[in-house]
Design a protein around this motif. Structure first.
Motif, PDB file in Angstrom:
ATOM      1  N   ASP A 232       0.826  -1.199   0.000  1.00 18.10           N
ATOM      2  CA  ASP A 232       0.000   0.000   0.000  1.00 18.10           C
ATOM      3  C   ASP A 232       0.864   1.255   0.000  1.00 18.10           C
ATOM      4  N   SER A 233       0.223   2.351  -0.350  1.00 20.11           N
ATOM      5  CA  SER A 233       0.899   3.644  -0.198  1.00 20.11           C
ATOM      6  C   SER A 233       0.917   4.031   1.280  1.00 20.11           C
ATOM      7  N   VAL A 234       1.913   4.803   1.655  1.00 17.42           N
ATOM      8  CA  VAL A 234       2.046   5.285   3.029  1.00 17.42           C
ATOM      9  C   VAL A 234       2.179   6.807   2.971  1.00 17.42           C
ATOM     10  N   ASN A 235       1.944   7.441   4.097  1.00 17.94           N
ATOM     11  CA  ASN A 235       1.873   8.898   4.220  1.00 17.94           C
ATOM     12  C   ASN A 235       0.583   9.456   3.634  1.00 17.94           C
ATOM     13  N   ASP A 236      -0.466   8.608   3.567  1.00 17.44           N
ATOM     14  CA  ASP A 236      -1.789   9.072   3.184  1.00 17.44           C
ATOM     15  C   ASP A 236      -2.293  10.078   4.218  1.00 17.44           C
ATOM     16  N   GLN A 237      -3.209  10.954   3.784  1.00 18.37           N
ATOM     17  CA  GLN A 237      -3.783  11.932   4.702  1.00 18.37           C
ATOM     18  C   GLN A 237      -5.266  12.138   4.416  1.00 18.37           C
ATOM     19  N   CYS A 270       1.229   8.259   8.650  1.00 20.85           N
ATOM     20  CA  CYS A 270       2.459   9.031   8.596  1.00 20.85           C
ATOM     21  C   CYS A 270       3.264   8.797   9.874  1.00 20.85           C
ATOM     22  N   CYS A 271       4.544   8.713   9.823  1.00 23.86           N
ATOM     23  CA  CYS A 271       5.345   9.054   8.661  1.00 23.86           C
ATOM     24  C   CYS A 271       6.311   7.898   8.354  1.00 23.86           C
ATOM     25  N   ALA A 272       6.374   7.511   7.101  1.00 24.76           N
ATOM     26  CA  ALA A 272       7.298   6.481   6.648  1.00 24.76           C
ATOM     27  C   ALA A 272       8.515   7.145   6.033  1.00 24.76           C
ATOM     28  N   LEU A 273       9.698   6.656   6.357  1.00 35.36           N
ATOM     29  CA  LEU A 273      10.949   7.315   5.981  1.00 35.36           C
ATOM     30  C   LEU A 273      11.789   6.405   5.090  1.00 35.36           C
ATOM     31  N   PRO A 274      11.829   6.664   3.784  1.00 34.38           N
ATOM     32  CA  PRO A 274      12.649   5.849   2.874  1.00 34.38           C
ATOM     33  C   PRO A 274      14.140   6.000   3.179  1.00 34.38           C
ATOM     34  N   ASN A 299      10.047  -0.769   3.681  1.00 38.39           N
ATOM     35  CA  ASN A 299       9.619  -2.148   3.939  1.00 38.39           C
ATOM     36  C   ASN A 299       9.440  -2.256   5.443  1.00 38.39           C
ATOM     37  N   ASN A 300       8.275  -1.822   5.922  1.00 39.17           N
ATOM     38  CA  ASN A 300       8.018  -1.659   7.357  1.00 39.17           C
ATOM     39  C   ASN A 300       6.937  -2.611   7.841  1.00 39.17           C
ATOM     40  N   ASP A 301       7.205  -3.239   8.987  1.00 37.14           N
ATOM     41  CA  ASP A 301       6.193  -4.114   9.578  1.00 37.14           C
ATOM     42  C   ASP A 301       5.175  -3.331  10.394  1.00 37.14           C
ATOM     43  N   VAL A 302       5.517  -2.133  10.828  1.00 36.05           N
ATOM     44  CA  VAL A 302       4.596  -1.291  11.583  1.00 36.05           C
ATOM     45  C   VAL A 302       3.970  -0.268  10.640  1.00 36.05           C
ATOM     46  N   SER A 303       2.648  -0.229  10.614  1.00 36.00           N
ATOM     47  CA  SER A 303       1.950   0.777   9.809  1.00 36.00           C
ATOM     48  C   SER A 303       1.859   2.065  10.622  1.00 36.00           C
ATOM     49  N   PRO A 304       2.511   3.138  10.171  1.00 30.69           N
ATOM     50  CA  PRO A 304       2.500   4.371  10.960  1.00 30.69           C
ATOM     51  C   PRO A 304       1.135   5.041  10.902  1.00 30.69           C
ATOM     52  N   LEU A 343      10.019   2.516  14.221  1.00 28.08           N
ATOM     53  CA  LEU A 343      11.233   3.176  14.672  1.00 28.08           C
ATOM     54  C   LEU A 343      12.494   2.561  14.082  1.00 28.08           C
ATOM     55  N   ASP A 344      12.497   1.253  13.822  1.00 30.65           N
ATOM     56  CA  ASP A 344      13.702   0.648  13.243  1.00 30.65           C
ATOM     57  C   ASP A 344      13.724   0.755  11.730  1.00 30.65           C
ATOM     58  N   ASP A 345      12.606   1.147  11.109  1.00 35.05           N
ATOM     59  CA  ASP A 345      12.522   1.412   9.664  1.00 35.05           C
ATOM     60  C   ASP A 345      12.865   0.197   8.808  1.00 35.05           C
ATOM     61  N   THR A 346      12.529  -0.991   9.300  1.00 33.73           N
ATOM     62  CA  THR A 346      12.748  -2.221   8.540  1.00 33.73           C
ATOM     63  C   THR A 346      11.522  -3.108   8.681  1.00 33.73           C
ATOM     64  N   GLN A 347      11.549  -4.233   7.953  1.00 34.31           N
ATOM     65  CA  GLN A 347      10.475  -5.214   8.056  1.00 34.31           C
ATOM     66  C   GLN A 347      10.637  -6.134   9.256  1.00 34.31           C
ATOM     67  N   ALA A 348      11.777  -6.072   9.930  1.00 35.06           N
ATOM     68  CA  ALA A 348      11.997  -6.904  11.111  1.00 35.06           C
ATOM     69  C   ALA A 348      11.204  -6.356  12.289  1.00 35.06           C
ATOM     70  N   ARG A 349      10.686  -7.250  13.110  1.00 37.74           N
ATOM     71  CA  ARG A 349       9.890  -6.822  14.254  1.00 37.74           C
ATOM     72  C   ARG A 349      10.804  -6.566  15.455  1.00 37.74           C
ATOM     73  N   LEU A 350      11.705  -5.598  15.257  1.00 36.84           N
ATOM     74  CA  LEU A 350      12.628  -5.193  16.323  1.00 36.84           C
ATOM     75  C   LEU A 350      11.899  -4.265  17.295  1.00 36.84           C
ATOM     76  N   ILE A 351      11.643  -3.044  16.879  1.00 36.61           N
ATOM     77  CA  ILE A 351      10.775  -2.166  17.657  1.00 36.61           C
ATOM     78  C   ILE A 351       9.384  -2.281  17.047  1.00 36.61           C
ATOM     79  N   ARG A 352       8.520  -3.033  17.701  1.00 35.41           N
ATOM     80  CA  ARG A 352       7.233  -3.346  17.093  1.00 35.41           C
ATOM     81  C   ARG A 352       6.145  -2.326  17.425  1.00 35.41           C
TER      82      ARG A 352
END
Length: 781
Positions: A232-237, A270-274, A299-304, A343-352
């Motif tokens: 999906d797209s991210v940073n929708d408003q 919001c907000c996803a950071l490439p 590639n984020n596991d958490v939807s902001p 917060l970790d900006d990856t698909q890994a569930r580090l900071i979930r």
């Protein structure tokens, strides 16, 4: 540079067309010029006088000892502005920093703003709406709707606007109710990324001395970042809101009362950071996204998400007392923000999870007495009281990379210590009480020469309540706590200050005015109310108050039979104990710091040219020499070596670098804006218009540590629009293209290495990161 040349060529082509167009209200104009007579296609026209309330009186902007840019409603509508960040398109001295959350956005004037997450730190640029100060930065970025004009006051403005205006003021004036007849308008916008907007307003009399105004808006759009994890797209408003006003005025129009209330809501993914640079830790998860300045994927596991509410009410009374006017502004406001980011900006569930709740409420009261004008001496005196409270709560759960034995292909993690999950939870509350007495007087020594002086005395008390009830072990429970439990504690602080202004204004001719001024500003002591607060920071107390001082000289001219308005300003500004923050990679948190002295010397030029009734050209340029001064113990950036200037500060203390002479953050050395509009009759009652806008700025660094991975190179952005106007201006249909040459740039760059490995950096994308286009339609009645 070829794109820059092409943009300038478009503007030059517009300038070469003398025979089209009804004149535009250029970015500095609050209202359009009158319609040209059909038999006068090249007749010269004059620029209307611009009235401002920058000194709490209605005055001609060209006659006051103050650098002020005025952006009218039509100018904002023509660039499709949604919030005050759009001012950077029109005002060369304004820049914008996007935060990792919308509540952390920052507007900057002459290179200075506030990029601090702590709820105990106020912005250096104050945002004022209809005389009411907005306390939290996030509340200042609500949608601009039904605006009459925006006044950008450059430099310290504390004498008349209070404590949190050490760098300037964005003074927003909304439209007043119409006592003369029923009026209204509806506008709509359709653009790429499924962007849709609709705005509407209606106003009119209810009785001979009673009138109303109601305005509302709705907008929605898909984000310009794609999340590979979800597709999906991210940073929708999606945002909506309304403002209502009810106004009464006396029969002689010398007294009036206005009751105003507004509400707005924003829901955003919001907000996803490439990523622009991936971690250099070999164990860090590979996101599978592109990495670089052109990246618009995550590639984020958490939807902001961000959910914001911003609402309030005010009662403004202007009471005529003989030749004097007593003004009272009573206001109450509430702002609430609920957000979560990956917060970790990856698909890994580090900071979930990184759930953040913030809410603030303010009650303010201002009383002003203005003397009559026209004599040798006039003045404004007043009292101001501010009562505010900001609450913040954070709940962060997960682990850093070092606490993980294995990352599964689906992003799941296997902790080194079975069952490990760290928690960082805490709460802070900052209460502020501020009372001040202020006044400013003009002594007209002659018809041409005026001396102005003003003072504000303020007394402020702040209280911090903080607790972090449990320790966080983000490096694993077998390691020392990254965030030891702390509190509950209470800190009480107080401060007093006197700030002021002294200026001399000389009217060389009725069309040329010069001035010299000296002014000072103040911003409250900075309280480290972030959840990373340590016992040592608390014991050290708040960061010192941020103070500013400025010498300024200006020349305001209206030339060639009022066809050209040209203003020049030079200034020397010093900020002492500038409040900033730096990233601590060990804890994954930002740390409040006093950055010492910031020196800013600069020159500004702004102009509006209207050679005939059909064409206008406007713009300006700002030169800034913005640098740190006498800051020998500045923070190092992650990975900085001794050869690069990072040296030991002693046992147990973080290494430091000498920042003396290094560039200040997000303060481009050169910046300019240029806009041209051609508008005129095509046939019968049908008019056409063509408008081009261009802005260019020098390279900037986004972090106090001078991190080379957080540099944004110079860039320029061109926008183009065209349309039709018919039935005497009642209807308007337009088409536009934003970022015509697809110039990609970052609205901010930040470190994201806390959980997923060292030296990873990501960018915040602006709405016009890529070229996009759309349609607009407006009807007035």
């Amino acid at each position: 540079m070829h794109k820059q040349h092409l943009a300038l060529a478009v503007l030059a082509a517009l300038a070469a067309q003398p025979s089209l167009s009804r004149a535009q209200s250029a970015p500095a104009e609050p209202a359009p010029a009158p319609q040209a007579a059909a038999d006068e296609p090249t007749a010269a026209t004059t620029l209307d006088a611009i009235e401002v309330t920058a000194q709490h009186r209605r005055e001609n902007a060209q006659k006051i000892p103050l650098a002020v840019s005025v952006v009218g409603a039509e100018s904002l509508e023509r660039i499709n502005a949604t919030d005050i960040s759009a001012l950077a398109t029109l005002v060369p001295s304004v820049t914008f920093s996007a935060g990792n959350e919308l509540r952390n956005n920052s507007i900057r004037i002459r290179g200075v703003g506030t990029d601090v997450f702590s709820t105990g730190v106020e912005p250096s640029v104050s945002t004022v709406v209809d005389g009411v100060v907005l306390q939290r930065p996030g509340s200042a970025f609500s949608d601009l709707g039904d605006i009459e004009r925006v006044e950008v006051l450059r430099g310290p403005q504390g004498t008349l606007f209070g404590k949190n205006s050490s760098a300037g003021v964005v003074n927003v004036i909304t439209r007043a109710p119409d006592f003369d007849g029923t009026t209204g308008e509806v506008s709509a916008l359709l653009a790429q990324d499924n962007e849709r907007r609709i705005n509407g307003s209606v106003s009119g009399p209810l009785a001979p001395n009673l009138a109303y105004r109601f305005a509302g808006f709705y907008r929605t759009q898909d984000g310009n970042v794609r999340n590979r994890a979800s597709g999906d797209s991210v940073n929708d408003q999606e945002a909506y809101g309304a403002r209502g006003k009810l106004a009464w005025r006396s029969s002689d129009e010398r007294s009036g009362v206005t009751l105003s209330a507004d509400y707005s809501r924003l829901d955003a993914d919001c907000c996803a950071l490439p990523l622009i640079r991936a971690s250099n830790n070999p164990r860090s998860p590979v996101t599978g996204t592109p990495v670089g300045r052109g990246n618009d994927q995550v590639n984020n596991d958490v939807s902001p998400f961000v959910r914001q509410k911003n609402y309030g009410a005010s009662l403004t009374a202007d009471i005529g007392l003989g030749d004097y006017t007593l003004t009272s502004i009573t206001a109450w406001r509430k702002f609430a923000n609920d957000s979560n980011v990956d917060l970790d900006d990856t698909q890994a569930r580090l900071i979930r999870s990184n759930r953040n709740l913030e809410s603030s409420r303010t009650t303010t009261q201002e009383l002003r007495l203005a003397s009559p004008t026209g004599g040798r001496f006039d003045y404004v005196v007043g009292l101001y009281y501010f009562d505010g409270s900001v609450y913040n709560s954070l709940d962060r759960r997960g682990l850093n990379l070092g606490a993980v034995a294995l990352i599964a292909p689906d992003g799941g993690i296997v902790p080194i210590v079975p069952g490990d999950e760290a928690v960082l939870a805490g709460h802070s509350r900052v209460d502020t009480r501020n009372a001040s007495l202020f006044g400013q007087a003009n002594w007209h020594l002659s018809d041409r020469f005026t001396v102005t002086g003003g003072l504000r005395y303020l007394d402020e008390k702040q209280t911090l309540r903080f607790v972090r009830p449990v320790s966080g072990f983000f490096n694993g429970s077998n390691q020392p706590a990254t965030n030891p439990a702390f509190g509950p504690v209470t800190g009480r602080y107080g401060d007093r200050a006197t700030i002021g202004k002294l200026s001399a204004t000389y009217e060389f001719t009725p069309k040329i005015t010069g001035y010299l001024s000296y002014s000072t500003g103040y911003k409250s002591e900075g309280i480290a109310a972030t959840l990373g607060l340590t016992a040592a920071q608390f014991a050290a107390g708040p960061a010192p108050a941020e103070t500013s001082s400025q010498f300024e000289a200006g020349l305001k001219t209206q030339l060639f039979d009022d066809m050209l308005r040209l203003n020049l300003t030079g200034f020397r500004t010093r900020f002492d104990d500038y409040q900033a923050q730096t990233f601590n990679a060990a804890t994954g948190l930002v740390v409040l710091t006093s950055a010492g002295t910031v020196a800013i010397d600069g020159v500004e030029a702004e102009f509006v040219l209207r050679p005939n009734l059909y064409f206008s050209l406007s713009g300006g340029a700002t030169y800034l020499d913005a640098r740190f001064q006498d800051v020998p113990n500045g923070p190092c950036y992650s990975g900085q070596t001794a050869a690069q200037g990072c040296v030991s500060a002693g046992a147990g203390r973080p290494a430091v670098q000498d920042l003396d002479g290094k560039p200040f953050m997000n303060a481009p050395k050169w910046r300019y804006t240029l806009g041209a509009r051609l508008e005129g009759p095509l046939s019968g009652r049908l008019d056409g218009y063509l408008q081009a806008d261009y802005r260019w700025q020098d390279r900037v660094v986004f972090d106090i540590s001078q991190n080379p991975d957080m540099l944004q190179d110079a860039y320029g952005v061109a926008d183009l629009s065209a349309g039709l106007i018919w039935d005497g201006g009642k209807y308007e249909l337009g088409v536009f293209v934003k970022n015509l040459f697809d110039e990609q740039y970052a609205a901010n760059i930040m470190a994201v290495s806390g959980a997923a490995g060292a030296n990873a950096y990501a960018q915040q994308l602006a709405r016009d990161f890529r070229r996009y286009g759309g349609l607009t339609f407006r009807v007035r009645f």
